[in-house]
Write a protein that holds these residues in place. Structure first.
Motif: not given
Length: 110
Positions: A40-49
């Motif tokens: 989930a953290a990785y997915q968040r960073l994909e959209g908002y690095p």
């Protein structure tokens, strides 16, 4: 712009070590919950690095290094935002000596 997350070998090894710890100490349900929280953290960073804090990079003289917490766990995703991806360098427990662990960090990959 979506930027794919690319964990380095060190970040993957961190994940394996953390998962092994949770399997041994807390059981498979917690280990699985950690894996889901990290994804989930990785997915968040994909959209908002750029969402992560830059304080870790500033404090340890690693320009561009950012951190983002793993929700529900005491871990930080340490990463660089690149032009075309998120370069995850480590997944570290927030109470560890981050300066020592990040001191061995190889030069940022491009």
């Amino acid at each position: 712009m979506i930027k794919p997350v690319r964990p380095r070998t060190t970040a993957t090894a961190d994940f394996d070590d953390i998962t092994d710890y949770y399997l041994a100490e807390a059981g498979p349900a917690i280990a699985q919950r950690f894996g889901s929280a990290l994804m989930a953290a990785y997915q968040r960073l994909e959209g908002y690095p750029a969402i992560g804090s830059s304080l870790i990079g500033e404090f340890f003289s690693r320009p561009g290094l950012r951190s983002w917490p793993v929700s529900g766990f005491p871990y930080l995703v340490c990463y660089f935002e690149r032009l075309d991806h998120v370069d995850v360098v480590r997944v570290l427990h927030g109470a560890r000596d981050l300066g020592v662990l990040l001191n061995d960090l190889a030069d940022p990959e491009v």
